[in-house]
Motif scaffolding. Structure first.
Motif, PDB file in Angstrom:
ATOM      1  N   GLY A 172      34.384 -27.633  13.105  1.00 36.08           N
ATOM      2  CA  GLY A 172      33.296 -27.033  14.248  1.00 36.08           C
ATOM      3  C   GLY A 172      33.910 -26.665  15.082  1.00 36.08           C
ATOM      4  O   GLY A 172      34.016 -25.403  15.514  1.00 36.08           O
ATOM      5  N   SER A 173      35.958 -27.105  14.835  1.00 35.12           N
ATOM      6  CA  SER A 173      36.488 -26.204  15.417  1.00 35.12           C
ATOM      7  C   SER A 173      36.722 -24.528  15.207  1.00 35.12           C
ATOM      8  O   SER A 173      36.583 -23.507  15.800  1.00 35.12           O
ATOM      9  CB  SER A 173      38.249 -26.399  15.761  1.00 35.12           C
ATOM     10  N   ALA A 174      37.016 -24.738  14.723  1.00 29.94           N
ATOM     11  CA  ALA A 174      36.748 -23.450  12.931  1.00 29.94           C
ATOM     12  C   ALA A 174      35.422 -22.638  13.688  1.00 29.94           C
ATOM     13  O   ALA A 174      35.555 -21.259  13.743  1.00 29.94           O
ATOM     14  CB  ALA A 174      36.294 -23.213  12.017  1.00 29.94           C
ATOM     15  N   ILE A 175      34.171 -23.516  13.656  1.00 30.58           N
ATOM     16  CA  ILE A 175      33.043 -22.220  13.836  1.00 30.58           C
ATOM     17  C   ILE A 175      32.857 -21.840  15.355  1.00 30.58           C
ATOM     18  O   ILE A 175      32.772 -20.166  15.201  1.00 30.58           O
ATOM     19  CB  ILE A 175      31.051 -23.180  13.959  1.00 30.58           C
ATOM     20  N   ALA A 176      33.510 -22.693  16.475  1.00 34.94           N
ATOM     21  CA  ALA A 176      33.224 -22.003  17.337  1.00 34.94           C
ATOM     22  C   ALA A 176      34.573 -20.707  17.254  1.00 34.94           C
ATOM     23  O   ALA A 176      34.161 -19.716  18.634  1.00 34.94           O
ATOM     24  CB  ALA A 176      34.233 -22.998  18.176  1.00 34.94           C
ATOM     25  N   THR A 177      35.842 -20.754  16.661  1.00 32.96           N
ATOM     26  CA  THR A 177      36.341 -19.676  16.566  1.00 32.96           C
ATOM     27  C   THR A 177      36.054 -18.661  16.013  1.00 32.96           C
ATOM     28  O   THR A 177      35.662 -17.375  17.232  1.00 32.96           O
ATOM     29  CB  THR A 177      37.920 -20.042  16.167  1.00 32.96           C
ATOM     30  N   VAL A 178      35.189 -18.856  15.082  1.00 33.04           N
ATOM     31  CA  VAL A 178      34.688 -17.287  14.783  1.00 33.04           C
ATOM     32  C   VAL A 178      33.682 -16.908  15.513  1.00 33.04           C
ATOM     33  O   VAL A 178      33.359 -15.757  15.791  1.00 33.04           O
ATOM     34  CB  VAL A 178      33.726 -17.858  12.954  1.00 33.04           C
ATOM     35  N   VAL A 179      33.188 -17.849  16.103  1.00 33.76           N
ATOM     36  CA  VAL A 179      31.794 -17.497  16.771  1.00 33.76           C
ATOM     37  C   VAL A 179      32.041 -16.128  17.924  1.00 33.76           C
ATOM     38  O   VAL A 179      31.814 -15.142  18.794  1.00 33.76           O
ATOM     39  CB  VAL A 179      31.016 -18.559  17.466  1.00 33.76           C
ATOM     40  N   ALA A 180      33.564 -16.715  18.853  1.00 37.11           N
ATOM     41  CA  ALA A 180      34.502 -16.259  19.925  1.00 37.11           C
ATOM     42  C   ALA A 180      34.438 -14.422  19.482  1.00 37.11           C
ATOM     43  O   ALA A 180      34.408 -14.170  20.267  1.00 37.11           O
ATOM     44  CB  ALA A 180      34.975 -17.172  20.557  1.00 37.11           C
ATOM     45  N   LEU A 181      35.085 -14.533  18.212  1.00 37.06           N
ATOM     46  CA  LEU A 181      35.773 -13.537  17.873  1.00 37.06           C
ATOM     47  C   LEU A 181      34.718 -12.504  17.598  1.00 37.06           C
ATOM     48  O   LEU A 181      34.466 -11.514  18.375  1.00 37.06           O
ATOM     49  CB  LEU A 181      36.739 -13.564  16.688  1.00 37.06           C
ATOM     50  N   LEU A 182      33.410 -12.835  17.032  1.00 41.70           N
ATOM     51  CA  LEU A 182      32.627 -12.531  16.772  1.00 41.70           C
ATOM     52  C   LEU A 182      32.074 -11.332  18.340  1.00 41.70           C
ATOM     53  O   LEU A 182      31.405 -10.523  18.655  1.00 41.70           O
ATOM     54  CB  LEU A 182      31.409 -13.016  16.634  1.00 41.70           C
ATOM     55  N   ILE A 183      31.524 -12.565  18.958  1.00 47.50           N
ATOM     56  CA  ILE A 183      31.257 -11.446  20.726  1.00 47.50           C
ATOM     57  C   ILE A 183      32.000 -10.731  21.231  1.00 47.50           C
ATOM     58  O   ILE A 183      31.405 -10.084  21.265  1.00 47.50           O
ATOM     59  CB  ILE A 183      31.367 -13.421  21.421  1.00 47.50           C
ATOM     60  N   GLN A 184      33.384 -11.099  20.695  1.00 49.45           N
ATOM     61  CA  GLN A 184      34.513  -9.712  21.593  1.00 49.45           C
ATOM     62  C   GLN A 184      33.938  -9.529  21.090  1.00 49.45           C
ATOM     63  O   GLN A 184      34.333  -7.867  21.293  1.00 49.45           O
ATOM     64  CB  GLN A 184      35.946 -10.596  21.595  1.00 49.45           C
ATOM     65  N   SER A 185      34.771  -9.074  19.388  1.00 50.28           N
ATOM     66  CA  SER A 185      34.366  -7.561  18.654  1.00 50.28           C
ATOM     67  C   SER A 185      33.118  -6.999  19.326  1.00 50.28           C
ATOM     68  O   SER A 185      32.894  -5.679  19.548  1.00 50.28           O
ATOM     69  CB  SER A 185      34.824  -7.954  17.850  1.00 50.28           C
ATOM     70  N   LEU A 186      31.581  -7.489  19.574  1.00 55.97           N
ATOM     71  CA  LEU A 186      30.459  -6.890  19.782  1.00 55.97           C
ATOM     72  C   LEU A 186      30.386  -6.570  20.811  1.00 55.97           C
ATOM     73  O   LEU A 186      29.769  -5.279  20.891  1.00 55.97           O
ATOM     74  CB  LEU A 186      29.009  -8.392  20.115  1.00 55.97           C
ATOM     75  N   ILE A 187      31.281  -6.524  21.929  1.00 53.72           N
ATOM     76  CA  ILE A 187      31.061  -6.035  23.058  1.00 53.72           C
ATOM     77  C   ILE A 187      31.768  -5.087  23.772  1.00 53.72           C
ATOM     78  O   ILE A 187      31.653  -4.252  23.670  1.00 53.72           O
ATOM     79  CB  ILE A 187      31.516  -7.313  24.504  1.00 53.72           C
ATOM     80  N   LEU A 188      33.016  -5.006  23.301  1.00 49.17           N
ATOM     81  CA  LEU A 188      33.919  -3.787  22.762  1.00 49.17           C
ATOM     82  C   LEU A 188      32.731  -2.974  22.052  1.00 49.17           C
ATOM     83  O   LEU A 188      33.318  -1.685  22.353  1.00 49.17           O
ATOM     84  CB  LEU A 188      34.805  -4.634  22.450  1.00 49.17           C
ATOM     85  N   PHE A 189      32.293  -2.966  20.986  1.00 49.73           N
ATOM     86  CA  PHE A 189      31.800  -1.969  19.986  1.00 49.73           C
ATOM     87  C   PHE A 189      30.647  -1.384  20.797  1.00 49.73           C
ATOM     88  O   PHE A 189      30.559   0.153  20.427  1.00 49.73           O
ATOM     89  CB  PHE A 189      31.923  -2.812  18.572  1.00 49.73           C
ATOM     90  N   ILE A 190      29.648  -1.779  21.128  1.00 51.43           N
ATOM     91  CA  ILE A 190      28.835  -1.383  22.438  1.00 51.43           C
ATOM     92  C   ILE A 190      29.335  -0.725  22.988  1.00 51.43           C
ATOM     93  O   ILE A 190      28.938   0.270  23.312  1.00 51.43           O
ATOM     94  CB  ILE A 190      28.344  -2.862  22.777  1.00 51.43           C
ATOM     95  N   ALA A 191      30.338  -1.055  24.077  1.00 49.84           N
ATOM     96  CA  ALA A 191      31.248   0.048  25.018  1.00 49.84           C
ATOM     97  C   ALA A 191      31.212   1.253  24.380  1.00 49.84           C
ATOM     98  O   ALA A 191      31.185   2.198  24.856  1.00 49.84           O
ATOM     99  CB  ALA A 191      31.894  -1.042  26.189  1.00 49.84           C
ATOM    100  N   PHE A 192      31.985   1.109  23.398  1.00 50.70           N
ATOM    101  CA  PHE A 192      32.778   1.966  22.302  1.00 50.70           C
ATOM    102  C   PHE A 192      31.772   3.528  22.351  1.00 50.70           C
ATOM    103  O   PHE A 192      31.971   4.409  22.211  1.00 50.70           O
ATOM    104  CB  PHE A 192      33.637   1.342  21.786  1.00 50.70           C
TER     105      PHE A 192
END
Length: 444
Positions: free
Chosen positions: A189-209
């Motif tokens: 569960g800890s690993a899944i949560a970490t991956v989801v967080a990284l995906l969300i962070q990258s998407l936010i920056l990519f959309i703004a980029f």
């Protein structure tokens, strides 16, 4: 558009503080994650902490290369070549995506070797899941570089905070489960949560980029592969990344050595690394500020301002160290209580000693980060590669192995050994700065 060449203490804090908050949100998330895992089981915490360090060897290496985009963005910003800023970021995004092949190969073929046998129960599954999505760290680093190089660091902080809040919530419900809907998943569960967080962070920056204003001004729609630019990014970014990877590998080997000595040793090691991660957001954010301003100074040929910038960077670091005296030196008992460790127990006594030694380690290591911000901006990354690798192995791994093999050293005193390593590393970095060889790379 104005360049960020003001070297005042106020401006350095203005740029560095949002990045400090970015790293703080990540480090607090990691800290709470380990608290949750320790509550779930101490074995889960040790397994995930050690596996996370091994995974970071590869993830941080890729992210270090990808983050070199901030230097190219900063220098182009200083030169007022704004339309070239997006292209260098894209090259590092493509590089990060390409490395996913390596992450998958490592996850499939080398997990059993890289994770200590005694930590397989919880560490193995965590390591594999993290590695299956290993490129996300590099993508986030490349996109962050677009904003850091311009000194526009607030959006990176927003993305990190949102992702980490999601991570914290998911960690709680996935580690322990939720009613009859979600079964307790522990390390998985800890690993899944970490991956989801990284995906969300990258998407936010990519959309703004990719928003219209950035496409028109900074050429962020220039996504095509540029081999010559890619080579130049890798030429500067790869040496520093290799040096950091060898340094992290050294720490992973130290963890293996200590795991073989018993649970007290590996527990102290993981607790020290946990608190180091918790507080190191100061130095990481400060380094980003140093890189942002220095790369703009180099782009605009204002080399005479770099010295005052370094002095201001060190002033901020010493102020941080004065603050950290309170938790690490005066009240280490309060920190051990978070992990339900009695202050009067053997483990509690060794923990207090290790925390005080950790303060000295933090002092010298933070100064290295401040100076390295200048060296990275100047492209002096081969020096960083050689010195980081040499000092970690010669002054950390080798002494830890020899002393723990032939002397009766306690778990807490091991951090006295690695503090010596941090001191020698600082001496070499400071001597490099004083020699001004990094400056000659720009003048030639």
């Amino acid at each position: 558009m104005a360049t960020i060449t003001d070297t005042s203490l106020k401006n350095l804090l203005r740029i560095s503080f949002p990045m400090m908050m970015t790293f703080m949100s990540t480090h607090v998330m990691l800290f709470v994650n380990r608290l949750l895992l320790a509550d779930y089981s101490l074995g889960a915490m040790n397994g995930v902490a050690t596996a996370g360090m091994v995974a970071a060897t590869f993830q941080f290496g890729v992210a270090s290369v990808a983050s070199i985009a901030e230097v190219f963005v900063g220098q182009n910003n200083g030169l007022k070549h704004y339309n070239k800023m997006g292209e260098s970021v894209w090259q590092m995004v493509w590089f990060a995506l390409a490395t996913q092949i390596l992450f998958i190969v490592i996850a499939y073929g080398f997990s059993d070797i890289l994770i200590p046998q005694t930590l397989h129960e919880h560490g193995l599954i965590f390591f594999k899941i993290i590695m299956y999505f290993g490129c996300l760290q590099g993508i986030f680093a490349a996109l962050s570089g677009f904003y850091v190089g311009q000194g526009k660091t607030v959006i990176v902080t927003i993305a990190a905070v949102i992702g980490n809040l999601v991570n914290l919530v998911l960690n709680y419900f996935l580690i322990f489960g939720w009613s009859d809907i979600i079964s307790p998943l522990g390390a998985t569960g800890s690993a899944i949560a970490t991956v989801v967080a990284l995906l969300i962070q990258s998407l936010i920056l990519f959309i703004a980029f990719l928003k219209k204003s950035n496409r028109l001004t900074f050429g962020t729609h220039h996504y095509h592969l540029n081999i010559s630019l890619m080579k130049e990014c890798l030429r500067i970014g790869m040496p520093a990344a290799v040096g950091h990877m060898l340094e992290i590998i050294a720490w992973s080997i130290i963890a293996h050595i200590l795991a073989a000595l018993g649970s007290d040793f590996i527990t102290i090691q993981n607790l020290c690394s946990t608190f180091f991660l918790l507080f190191s957001f100061f130095t990481e954010g400060l380094q980003k500020g140093m890189i942002a301003i220095t790369s703009n100074l180099i782009g605009s040929q204002q080399f005479n301002k770099i010295g005052p910038l370094l002095r201001n960077g060190m002033t901020i670091h010493f102020a941080v160290m004065a603050f950290l005296v309170i938790p690490l030196f005066i009240y280490p008992n309060s920190l051990s209580a978070l992990f339900l460790i009695s202050a009067d127990s053997y483990l509690g006594q060794e923990f207090q000693l290790a925390m005080r030694l950790l303060w000295f380690f933090f002092l010298f290591d933070g100064l290295v980060w401040v100076i390295s911000g200048i060296l990275v901006s100047a492209g002096d990354t081969k020096f960083i590669m050689v010195v980081n690798a040499m000092t970690a192995w010669v002054f950390a791994v080798l002494p830890v192995k020899l002393i723990t093999s032939y002397a009766d050293v306690s778990a807490g005193r091991v951090w006295g050994i690695v503090t010596v390593y941090a001191f020698f590393n600082f001496c070499l970095f400071y001597q490099r700065y004083r020699s001004q060889k990094w400056l000659k790379l720009q003048l030639n």
